[in-house]
Design a protein around this motif. Structure first.
Motif, PDB file in Angstrom:
ATOM      1  N   GLY A 120       0.852  -1.185   0.000  1.00 24.21           N
ATOM      2  CA  GLY A 120       0.000   0.000   0.000  1.00 24.21           C
ATOM      3  C   GLY A 120       0.886   1.232   0.000  1.00 24.21           C
ATOM      4  N   ASN A 121       0.998   1.916  -1.137  1.00 23.49           N
ATOM      5  CA  ASN A 121       1.989   2.975  -1.245  1.00 23.49           C
ATOM      6  C   ASN A 121       1.413   4.320  -1.686  1.00 23.49           C
ATOM      7  OD1 ASN A 121       1.422   2.637  -3.918  1.00 23.49           O
ATOM      8  ND2 ASN A 121       3.441   1.913  -4.494  1.00 23.49           N
ATOM      9  N   GLY A 122       0.132   4.524  -1.550  1.00 26.32           N
ATOM     10  CA  GLY A 122      -0.461   5.783  -1.975  1.00 26.32           C
ATOM     11  C   GLY A 122      -1.055   5.705  -3.360  1.00 26.32           C
ATOM     12  N   ALA A 123      -0.384   5.011  -4.273  1.00 24.23           N
ATOM     13  CA  ALA A 123      -0.942   4.805  -5.600  1.00 24.23           C
ATOM     14  C   ALA A 123      -1.853   3.576  -5.603  1.00 24.23           C
ATOM     15  CB  ALA A 123       0.180   4.626  -6.621  1.00 24.23           C
ATOM     16  N   TRP A 124      -1.671   2.753  -4.613  1.00 21.01           N
ATOM     17  CA  TRP A 124      -2.410   1.486  -4.525  1.00 21.01           C
ATOM     18  C   TRP A 124      -2.637   1.232  -3.044  1.00 21.01           C
ATOM     19  CZ3 TRP A 124      -0.371  -3.995  -4.475  1.00 21.01           C
ATOM     20  CH2 TRP A 124      -1.315  -4.901  -4.927  1.00 21.01           C
ATOM     21  N   GLU A 125      -3.773   1.702  -2.527  1.00 22.22           N
ATOM     22  CA  GLU A 125      -3.985   1.724  -1.084  1.00 22.22           C
ATOM     23  C   GLU A 125      -4.852   0.579  -0.594  1.00 22.22           C
ATOM     24  OE1 GLU A 125      -5.210   5.499   0.391  1.00 22.22           O
ATOM     25  OE2 GLU A 125      -3.922   6.554  -0.986  1.00 22.22           O
ATOM     26  N   GLY A 126      -4.454   0.029   0.525  1.00 21.66           N
ATOM     27  CA  GLY A 126      -5.245  -0.975   1.228  1.00 21.66           C
ATOM     28  C   GLY A 126      -5.610  -2.201   0.412  1.00 21.66           C
ATOM     29  N   PRO A 127      -4.679  -2.793  -0.331  1.00 23.28           N
ATOM     30  CA  PRO A 127      -5.056  -3.958  -1.128  1.00 23.28           C
ATOM     31  C   PRO A 127      -5.451  -5.147  -0.250  1.00 23.28           C
ATOM     32  CG  PRO A 127      -2.676  -3.666  -1.146  1.00 23.28           C
ATOM     33  CD  PRO A 127      -3.254  -2.480  -0.449  1.00 23.28           C
ATOM     34  N   ARG A 128      -6.499  -5.840  -0.676  1.00 16.82           N
ATOM     35  CA  ARG A 128      -6.946  -7.080  -0.021  1.00 16.82           C
ATOM     36  C   ARG A 128      -6.765  -8.201  -1.030  1.00 16.82           C
ATOM     37  NH1 ARG A 128     -11.599  -3.718   0.854  1.00 16.82           N
ATOM     38  NH2 ARG A 128     -12.528  -4.935  -0.796  1.00 16.82           N
ATOM     39  N   PHE A 129      -6.200  -9.311  -0.580  1.00 13.47           N
ATOM     40  CA  PHE A 129      -5.858 -10.417  -1.463  1.00 13.47           C
ATOM     41  C   PHE A 129      -6.654 -11.673  -1.137  1.00 13.47           C
ATOM     42  CE2 PHE A 129      -2.148  -7.725  -1.289  1.00 13.47           C
ATOM     43  CZ  PHE A 129      -1.769  -7.643  -2.617  1.00 13.47           C
ATOM     44  N   ARG A 130      -6.888 -12.452  -2.185  1.00 12.24           N
ATOM     45  CA  ARG A 130      -7.436 -13.804  -2.045  1.00 12.24           C
ATOM     46  C   ARG A 130      -6.625 -14.713  -2.954  1.00 12.24           C
ATOM     47  NH1 ARG A 130     -13.656 -12.652  -2.666  1.00 12.24           N
ATOM     48  NH2 ARG A 130     -13.947 -11.652  -0.679  1.00 12.24           N
ATOM     49  N   VAL A 131      -6.239 -15.860  -2.429  1.00 14.21           N
ATOM     50  CA  VAL A 131      -5.485 -16.816  -3.237  1.00 14.21           C
ATOM     51  C   VAL A 131      -6.380 -17.281  -4.375  1.00 14.21           C
ATOM     52  CG1 VAL A 131      -4.385 -19.077  -3.260  1.00 14.21           C
ATOM     53  CG2 VAL A 131      -4.077 -17.573  -1.300  1.00 14.21           C
ATOM     54  N   LEU A 132      -5.813 -17.285  -5.556  1.00  9.92           N
ATOM     55  CA  LEU A 132      -6.546 -17.737  -6.732  1.00  9.92           C
ATOM     56  C   LEU A 132      -6.038 -19.109  -7.161  1.00  9.92           C
ATOM     57  CD1 LEU A 132      -8.665 -16.944  -8.830  1.00  9.92           C
ATOM     58  CD2 LEU A 132      -6.876 -15.772 -10.092  1.00  9.92           C
ATOM     59  N   ASP A 133      -4.729 -19.200  -7.397  1.00  9.07           N
ATOM     60  CA  ASP A 133      -4.130 -20.466  -7.816  1.00  9.07           C
ATOM     61  C   ASP A 133      -2.617 -20.325  -7.717  1.00  9.07           C
ATOM     62  OD1 ASP A 133      -3.614 -22.970  -8.858  1.00  9.07           O
ATOM     63  OD2 ASP A 133      -4.192 -22.471 -10.911  1.00  9.07           O
ATOM     64  N   GLY A 134      -1.986 -21.082  -6.826  1.00 10.82           N
ATOM     65  CA  GLY A 134      -0.533 -21.015  -6.660  1.00 10.82           C
ATOM     66  C   GLY A 134      -0.093 -19.610  -6.283  1.00 10.82           C
ATOM     67  N   PRO A 135       0.805 -18.991  -7.083  1.00  9.51           N
ATOM     68  CA  PRO A 135       1.294 -17.647  -6.762  1.00  9.51           C
ATOM     69  C   PRO A 135       0.354 -16.541  -7.247  1.00  9.51           C
ATOM     70  CG  PRO A 135       2.428 -18.435  -8.711  1.00  9.51           C
ATOM     71  CD  PRO A 135       1.528 -19.554  -8.243  1.00  9.51           C
ATOM     72  N   TRP A 136      -0.808 -16.911  -7.750  1.00  8.28           N
ATOM     73  CA  TRP A 136      -1.761 -15.944  -8.297  1.00  8.28           C
ATOM     74  C   TRP A 136      -2.843 -15.628  -7.280  1.00  8.28           C
ATOM     75  CZ3 TRP A 136      -0.839 -13.237 -12.486  1.00  8.28           C
ATOM     76  CH2 TRP A 136       0.123 -13.717 -13.377  1.00  8.28           C
ATOM     77  N   TYR A 137      -3.179 -14.345  -7.233  1.00  8.75           N
ATOM     78  CA  TYR A 137      -4.182 -13.837  -6.304  1.00  8.75           C
ATOM     79  C   TYR A 137      -5.149 -12.926  -7.048  1.00  8.75           C
ATOM     80  CZ  TYR A 137      -0.718 -15.154  -2.773  1.00  8.75           C
ATOM     81  OH  TYR A 137       0.160 -15.851  -1.997  1.00  8.75           O
ATOM     82  N   THR A 138      -6.327 -12.772  -6.504  1.00 10.57           N
ATOM     83  CA  THR A 138      -7.185 -11.662  -6.911  1.00 10.57           C
ATOM     84  C   THR A 138      -6.999 -10.608  -5.834  1.00 10.57           C
ATOM     85  OG1 THR A 138      -9.129 -12.521  -5.758  1.00 10.57           O
ATOM     86  CG2 THR A 138      -8.880 -13.099  -8.092  1.00 10.57           C
ATOM     87  N   TRP A 139      -7.201  -9.362  -6.190  1.00 16.47           N
ATOM     88  CA  TRP A 139      -7.065  -8.288  -5.207  1.00 16.47           C
ATOM     89  C   TRP A 139      -8.123  -7.218  -5.472  1.00 16.47           C
ATOM     90  CZ3 TRP A 139      -6.362  -3.453  -7.093  1.00 16.47           C
ATOM     91  CH2 TRP A 139      -5.826  -3.323  -8.382  1.00 16.47           C
ATOM     92  N   SER A 140      -8.403  -6.492  -4.427  1.00 19.06           N
ATOM     93  CA  SER A 140      -9.221  -5.287  -4.553  1.00 19.06           C
ATOM     94  C   SER A 140      -8.613  -4.247  -3.632  1.00 19.06           C
ATOM     95  CB  SER A 140     -10.686  -5.561  -4.191  1.00 19.06           C
ATOM     96  OG  SER A 140     -10.789  -5.937  -2.840  1.00 19.06           O
ATOM     97  N   ALA A 141      -8.734  -2.995  -4.028  1.00 18.88           N
ATOM     98  CA  ALA A 141      -8.164  -1.907  -3.235  1.00 18.88           C
ATOM     99  C   ALA A 141      -9.122  -0.724  -3.295  1.00 18.88           C
ATOM    100  CB  ALA A 141      -6.791  -1.505  -3.770  1.00 18.88           C
ATOM    101  N   SER A 142      -9.257  -0.056  -2.187  1.00 18.89           N
ATOM    102  CA  SER A 142     -10.113   1.130  -2.091  1.00 18.89           C
ATOM    103  C   SER A 142      -9.306   2.284  -1.548  1.00 18.89           C
ATOM    104  CB  SER A 142     -11.271   0.864  -1.144  1.00 18.89           C
ATOM    105  OG  SER A 142     -12.063  -0.191  -1.604  1.00 18.89           O
ATOM    106  N   TRP A 143      -9.702   3.481  -1.908  1.00 18.51           N
ATOM    107  CA  TRP A 143      -9.080   4.669  -1.332  1.00 18.51           C
ATOM    108  C   TRP A 143     -10.110   5.712  -1.088  1.00 18.51           C
ATOM    109  CZ3 TRP A 143      -9.021   9.208  -4.316  1.00 18.51           C
ATOM    110  CH2 TRP A 143      -9.278   9.049  -5.665  1.00 18.51           C
TER     111      TRP A 143
END
Length: 143
Positions: A120-143
């Protein structure tokens, strides 16, 4: 009009406003969860995303890392809006994903070593992750 009656009216108006704000907040959160769940209607195929990231350099580390990555409009059947190298991996923004007032983003993430805390660096704040498959995730972020 008496002072007591005015206070009652003011209290009623404030109560209605508070109820409306709470109701809208609940609806917003429910809509957010529904959108997050429906954001990826089966377009993700690990083999096509794996083939794409194999052409990228190994992910770097760095808390403020947010370097643009050139991506095609489609990876497999998934519309991709943009992508960035971030701490320990890559994030891909889902293309043409409408969010309430434009304050939310969703996409996929590739983190072969897991995702770090410097994301979370200001350009991409508060990301939330869910495992999708192996090293792959889905994410959502809100600001």
């Amino acid at each position: 009009m008496s002072v007591a009656r005015r206070l009652i009216y003011v209290g009623m108006v404030l109560g209605l406003l508070a109820g409306a704000i709470i109701g809208l907040g609940v609806l917003y959160l429910a809509r957010e969860r529904t959108r997050e769940a429906q954001a990826f209607p089966g377009c993700f195929r690990r083999d096509t995303f794996d083939a794409f990231v194999q052409g990228l350099p190994a992910p770097r580390d760095g808390d403020d890392l947010f370097d643009p990555v050139t991506v095609p409009d489609l990876i497999g059947a998934c519309k991709v809006g943009s992508a960035y190298a971030v701490d320990g991996g890559y994030i891909f923004y889902a293309g043409e994903y409408e969010t309430l007032l434009g304050f939310d983003d969703v996409g996929w993430g590739y983190f072969p070593g897991g995702f770090g805390t410097g994301l979370g660096n200001g350009a991409w704040e508060g990301p939330r992750f869910r495992v999708l498959d192996g090293p792959w995730y889905t994410w959502s972020a809100s600001w």
